[in-house]
Write a protein that holds these residues in place. Structure first.
Motif, PDB file in Angstrom:
ATOM      1  N   MET A 214       0.820  -1.212   0.000  1.00 15.11           N
ATOM      2  CA  MET A 214       0.000   0.000   0.000  1.00 15.11           C
ATOM      3  C   MET A 214       0.858   1.267   0.000  1.00 15.11           C
ATOM      4  SD  MET A 214      -3.193  -0.898  -0.073  1.00 15.11           S
ATOM      5  CE  MET A 214      -4.005   0.552   0.498  1.00 15.11           C
ATOM      6  N   ALA A 215       2.115   1.076   0.487  1.00 14.61           N
ATOM      7  CA  ALA A 215       2.941   2.266   0.609  1.00 14.61           C
ATOM      8  C   ALA A 215       3.254   2.899  -0.732  1.00 14.61           C
ATOM      9  CB  ALA A 215       4.223   1.935   1.350  1.00 14.61           C
ATOM     10  N   HIS A 216       3.314   2.037  -1.787  1.00 12.56           N
ATOM     11  CA  HIS A 216       3.684   2.596  -3.096  1.00 12.56           C
ATOM     12  C   HIS A 216       2.567   3.447  -3.695  1.00 12.56           C
ATOM     13  CE1 HIS A 216       1.593  -1.222  -3.868  1.00 12.56           C
ATOM     14  NE2 HIS A 216       1.184  -0.672  -5.026  1.00 12.56           N
ATOM     15  N   TYR A 217       1.375   3.412  -3.071  1.00 13.53           N
ATOM     16  CA  TYR A 217       0.279   4.278  -3.547  1.00 13.53           C
ATOM     17  C   TYR A 217       0.362   5.714  -2.963  1.00 13.53           C
ATOM     18  CZ  TYR A 217      -1.935   0.072  -5.353  1.00 13.53           C
ATOM     19  OH  TYR A 217      -2.206  -1.077  -6.043  1.00 13.53           O
ATOM     20  N   LEU A 218       1.224   5.917  -1.987  1.00 18.91           N
ATOM     21  CA  LEU A 218       1.334   7.256  -1.365  1.00 18.91           C
ATOM     22  C   LEU A 218       2.030   8.229  -2.313  1.00 18.91           C
ATOM     23  CD1 LEU A 218       2.376   6.210   2.260  1.00 18.91           C
ATOM     24  CD2 LEU A 218       0.115   6.933   1.486  1.00 18.91           C
ATOM     25  N   PRO A 219       1.718   9.481  -2.224  1.00 22.38           N
ATOM     26  CA  PRO A 219       2.386  10.479  -3.085  1.00 22.38           C
ATOM     27  C   PRO A 219       3.860  10.620  -2.721  1.00 22.38           C
ATOM     28  CG  PRO A 219       0.941  11.556  -1.508  1.00 22.38           C
ATOM     29  CD  PRO A 219       0.670  10.082  -1.396  1.00 22.38           C
ATOM     30  N   PRO A 220       4.673  11.091  -3.680  1.00 21.48           N
ATOM     31  CA  PRO A 220       6.123  11.208  -3.417  1.00 21.48           C
ATOM     32  C   PRO A 220       6.463  12.108  -2.214  1.00 21.48           C
ATOM     33  CG  PRO A 220       5.654  11.437  -5.754  1.00 21.48           C
ATOM     34  CD  PRO A 220       4.336  11.416  -5.077  1.00 21.48           C
ATOM     35  N   ALA A 221       5.656  13.158  -2.038  1.00 16.34           N
ATOM     36  CA  ALA A 221       5.952  14.058  -0.914  1.00 16.34           C
ATOM     37  C   ALA A 221       5.826  13.345   0.428  1.00 16.34           C
ATOM     38  CB  ALA A 221       5.024  15.271  -0.965  1.00 16.34           C
ATOM     39  N   ILE A 222       4.868  12.443   0.530  1.00 15.37           N
ATOM     40  CA  ILE A 222       4.689  11.689   1.770  1.00 15.37           C
ATOM     41  C   ILE A 222       5.745  10.591   1.882  1.00 15.37           C
ATOM     42  CG2 ILE A 222       3.071  10.275   3.098  1.00 15.37           C
ATOM     43  CD1 ILE A 222       2.303  13.197   2.926  1.00 15.37           C
TER      44      ILE A 222
END
Length: 227
Positions: A1-9
């Protein structure tokens, strides 16, 4: 699921770079501590200069006050020698000092005509004179000469403390030509008590004497109920 987070996060969860290696600090060799006993002989041979005394703020203030007082005394002594109320060159002088009334604490807007008209209530007025400065502005006091002495006595008793142009005036006899050795306030004399010092010693009422009915009520302005 982590790879769905935006780059800034995602950047918040990235590991920090490794700490760079630094060479250890080389410790200096410190000199051994010793006492002051070895320097005592040097202190005995040292020629100490005398201490320089400096003025304290209190001493400077006292010196300024003393200089100001000395200048004031010299100015008063110089002006006292020149002061002559009977000088013939004084064209504004009234003719008879024993029929002349001093009027102080006058409004600066009052004119000689107003002053004369105000005191004609007590009797015929020969002359009313307002003392002015070099620019012709009133200094807040003047003189009124009556034709008869009885009118002067009546004004002396009744006009003191009355209101003229919304200000309570002070009335007194002219002492410059009638009292021996008299000097005005600017030369160290006078009878005024409104500027002696602090609030605990200054006079707080208008006129020569305290009001008959308290400080606020006064005498109703004097002059037979006129104000």
């Amino acid at each position: 699921m982590a790879h769905y987070l935006p780059p800034a996060i995602m950047s918040l969860f990235q590991p920090r770079p490794p700490i760079p290696f630094k060479e250890p600090v080389e410790k200096r060799k410190m000199y051994p501590y010793s006492g002051v006993a070895a320097f005592v002989k040097n202190l005995k041979e040292y020629n100490h200069p005398p201490p320089e005394k400096k003025e304290t703020p209190i001493e400077r203030r006292k010196k300024r006050v003393a200089k100001k007082k000395d200048r004031h005394e010299k100015r008063v002594a110089s002006q006292s020698g020149r002061w002559n109320p009977n000088h013939p060159d004084n064209i504004n002088m009234t003719k008879d000092g024993f029929k002349t009334l001093f009027v102080g604490r006058l409004s600066f807007e009052i004119t000689e005509g107003d002053l004369k008209q105000e005191f004609e209530y007590y009797g015929p007025v020969v002359k009313a004179h307002l003392v002015t400065d070099k620019d012709g502005k009133s200094r807040g006091y003047g003189f009124v000469e009556f034709e008869h002495s009885r009118d002067l006595k009546e004004a002396y008793k009744d006009a003191d403390g009355r209101k003229v142009n919304k200000r309570r005036i002070l009335v007194d006899v002219e002492r410059g030509r009638t009292v021996k050795g008299w000097k005005p306030r600017r030369l160290g004399g006078g009878l005024g008590g409104t500027r002696k010092g602090g609030k605990d010693v200054n006079q707080r009422f208008s006129g020569r004497e305290p009001p008959a009915y308290g400080e606020r009520g006064g005498r109703g302005g004097g002059g037979g109920g006129r104000s």
